[in-house]
Design an enzyme around this catalytic site. Sequence first.
Site, PDB file in Angstrom:
ATOM      1  N   PHE A   1     -15.161  23.846   2.744  1.00 18.18           N
ATOM      2  CA  PHE A   1     -16.594  23.592   2.581  1.00 18.18           C
ATOM      3  C   PHE A   1     -16.896  23.047   1.190  1.00 18.18           C
ATOM      4  O   PHE A   1     -16.282  23.481   0.212  1.00 18.18           O
ATOM      5  CB  PHE A   1     -17.396  24.892   2.790  1.00 18.18           C
ATOM      6  N   GLY A   2     -17.868  22.133   1.133  1.00 19.55           N
ATOM      7  CA  GLY A   2     -18.374  21.680  -0.156  1.00 19.55           C
ATOM      8  C   GLY A   2     -19.408  22.693  -0.650  1.00 19.55           C
ATOM      9  O   GLY A   2     -19.803  23.607   0.072  1.00 19.55           O
TER      10      GLY A   2
ATOM     11  N   SER B   1     -16.489  13.052  -3.574  1.00 17.19           N
ATOM     12  CA  SER B   1     -16.109  13.534  -2.239  1.00 17.19           C
ATOM     13  C   SER B   1     -17.221  13.195  -1.254  1.00 17.19           C
ATOM     14  O   SER B   1     -18.341  13.693  -1.354  1.00 17.19           O
ATOM     15  CB  SER B   1     -15.893  15.044  -2.268  1.00 17.19           C
TER      16      SER B   1
ATOM     17  N   MET C   1     -10.904  17.636   7.970  1.00 17.30           N
ATOM     18  CA  MET C   1     -10.726  19.050   8.371  1.00 17.30           C
ATOM     19  C   MET C   1     -10.594  19.152   9.879  1.00 17.30           C
ATOM     20  O   MET C   1     -11.332  18.492  10.609  1.00 17.30           O
ATOM     21  CB  MET C   1     -11.951  19.849   7.929  1.00 17.30           C
TER      22      MET C   1
ATOM     23  N   MET D   1      -6.666  23.063  -5.709  1.00 16.86           N
ATOM     24  CA  MET D   1      -7.970  23.442  -5.165  1.00 16.86           C
ATOM     25  C   MET D   1      -8.583  24.521  -6.058  1.00 16.86           C
ATOM     26  O   MET D   1      -7.948  25.545  -6.334  1.00 16.86           O
ATOM     27  CB  MET D   1      -7.811  23.994  -3.738  1.00 16.86           C
TER      28      MET D   1
ATOM     29  N   ASP E   1     -10.314  20.003  -7.355  1.00 17.99           N
ATOM     30  CA  ASP E   1     -11.273  19.794  -6.275  1.00 17.99           C
ATOM     31  C   ASP E   1     -12.011  21.079  -5.931  1.00 17.99           C
ATOM     32  O   ASP E   1     -11.394  22.049  -5.511  1.00 17.99           O
ATOM     33  CB  ASP E   1     -10.477  19.291  -5.056  1.00 17.99           C
ATOM     34  N   GLY E   2     -13.332  21.038  -6.130  1.00 14.28           N
ATOM     35  CA  GLY E   2     -14.172  22.124  -5.652  1.00 14.28           C
ATOM     36  C   GLY E   2     -14.974  22.826  -6.737  1.00 14.28           C
ATOM     37  O   GLY E   2     -14.422  23.331  -7.703  1.00 14.28           O
ATOM     38  N   GLY E   3     -16.296  22.783  -6.588  1.00 19.79           N
ATOM     39  CA  GLY E   3     -17.168  23.543  -7.486  1.00 19.79           C
ATOM     40  C   GLY E   3     -17.248  22.988  -8.894  1.00 19.79           C
ATOM     41  O   GLY E   3     -17.553  23.718  -9.838  1.00 19.79           O
TER      42      GLY E   3
ATOM     43  N   HIS F   1     -12.886  10.122  -2.361  1.00 25.46           N
ATOM     44  CA  HIS F   1     -12.154  11.281  -1.827  1.00 25.46           C
ATOM     45  C   HIS F   1     -12.674  11.610  -0.426  1.00 25.46           C
ATOM     46  O   HIS F   1     -13.871  11.822  -0.233  1.00 25.46           O
ATOM     47  CB  HIS F   1     -12.375  12.456  -2.783  1.00 25.46           C
TER      48      HIS F   1
ATOM     49  N   HIS G   1      -7.739  13.597   1.711  1.00 26.19           N
ATOM     50  CA  HIS G   1      -7.345  14.998   1.540  1.00 26.19           C
ATOM     51  C   HIS G   1      -7.281  15.638   2.921  1.00 26.19           C
ATOM     52  O   HIS G   1      -8.315  15.948   3.520  1.00 26.19           O
ATOM     53  CB  HIS G   1      -8.388  15.688   0.639  1.00 26.19           C
TER      54      HIS G   1
ATOM     55  N   ASP H   1     -12.399  14.046   2.788  1.00 24.64           N
ATOM     56  CA  ASP H   1     -11.956  15.372   3.230  1.00 24.64           C
ATOM     57  C   ASP H   1     -11.874  15.447   4.747  1.00 24.64           C
ATOM     58  O   ASP H   1     -12.891  15.436   5.436  1.00 24.64           O
ATOM     59  CB  ASP H   1     -12.951  16.429   2.732  1.00 24.64           C
TER      60      ASP H   1
ATOM     61  N   MET I   1      -6.876  18.472   5.387  1.00 22.20           N
ATOM     62  CA  MET I   1      -6.897  19.924   5.588  1.00 22.20           C
ATOM     63  C   MET I   1      -6.639  20.150   7.071  1.00 22.20           C
ATOM     64  O   MET I   1      -7.515  20.562   7.832  1.00 22.20           O
ATOM     65  CB  MET I   1      -8.239  20.498   5.130  1.00 22.20           C
TER      66      MET I   1
HETATM   67  C1  DX5 Z   1     -13.503  21.324   0.003  1.00 22.83           C
HETATM   68  C2  DX5 Z   1     -13.284  19.868  -0.276  1.00 22.83           C
HETATM   69  C3  DX5 Z   1     -13.937  19.330  -1.508  1.00 22.83           C
HETATM   70  C4  DX5 Z   1     -15.415  19.485  -1.585  1.00 22.83           C
HETATM   71  C5  DX5 Z   1     -15.903  19.282  -2.999  1.00 22.83           C
HETATM   72  O1  DX5 Z   1     -12.685  21.716   1.052  1.00 22.83           O
HETATM   73  O2  DX5 Z   1     -11.908  19.610  -0.410  1.00 22.83           O
HETATM   74  O3  DX5 Z   1     -13.552  17.994  -1.716  1.00 22.83           O
HETATM   75  O4  DX5 Z   1     -16.081  18.622  -0.726  1.00 22.83           O
HETATM   76  O5  DX5 Z   1     -17.261  19.430  -3.016  1.00 22.83           O
HETATM   77  P1  DX5 Z   1     -18.072  20.155  -4.191  1.00 22.83           P
HETATM   78  O6  DX5 Z   1     -17.918  19.323  -5.404  1.00 22.83           O
HETATM   79  O7  DX5 Z   1     -19.451  20.164  -3.658  1.00 22.83           O
HETATM   80  O8  DX5 Z   1     -17.500  21.537  -4.343  1.00 22.83           O
HETATM   81 ZN    ZN Z   2     -11.153  17.623  -1.041  1.00 20.74          ZN
END
Ligand code: DX5
Ligand code: ZN
Length: 217
Positions: free
Chosen positions: A143-144, A8, A37, A137, A175-177, A33, A66, A35, A68
């Site tokens: 947020f990352g 990402s 927003m 998700m 996706d995420g964490g 990927h 992606h 993102d 959002m």
């Molecule tokens: C969050 C994004 C993710 C995020 C993943 O809204 O969709 O793609 O950037 O980042 P990490 O791996 O740091 O959680």
């Molecule tokens: Zn994403």
Amino acid sequence: MKYKVAPSLLAADFSCINEEISKVEKAGADLLHLDVMDGVFVNNISFGIPVIKTIRKCTKLPFDVHLMIIDPIKYIDQFVDAGADSISFHYEACSNHEEVIDRIKSHGKKACLAISPETSAEVARKFKDKLDMLLIMTVRPGFGGQKLIESTLENIKIAKDISRETGYRIPVQVDGGINRETLHLVTEAGAEIIVVGNAIFSSDNPKEVIDYLKEGK
Ligand code: DX5
Ligand code: ZN
């Protein structure tokens, strides 16, 4: 290689974005990927169409966009024009899901439905014959660098079940964490395409991280 890895770009250093992209491309990324927003669907603003168009010149990697954003139908044509190969839009962001899927597919691109943690992935079942991918998700979008929410593992299992009904035609993306510690949770639940931001871009050795993610251990 068991899994596909989609770094990402949100976690990359945008002051040297070209090098950041080459770094993950050389390290074996399968998709990039992106993102997007809008500050309305989520409480954050990232980047949009002009940035995607610009970085399209930097790499041959497929662009996995992606969205959002609310009302995604308005922008599908422009994201395709900017270079998107697959487009994920959020179930929670609109009510005209079929129309959005049809618009993405009318361009010959992959249509993916994204599901936020508070939504049951069951909502995706009725679109299964049209979808090309499901995005579960594992954090709240926006947020990352957040911690994986373990209750979302149930949604991965539901998505896998929907995929099974299509003969596993629809891959399940998460996706995420996700990092070394949490990877096994999502792969055991059925994930096949792993989106990872911080764990890749903050590493001194992204290749080692990507190799590890691809092997699922
Ligand atoms: C969050 C994004 C993710 C995020 C993943 O809204 O969709 O793609 O950037 O980042 P990490 O791996 O740091 O959680
Ligand atoms: Zn994403």
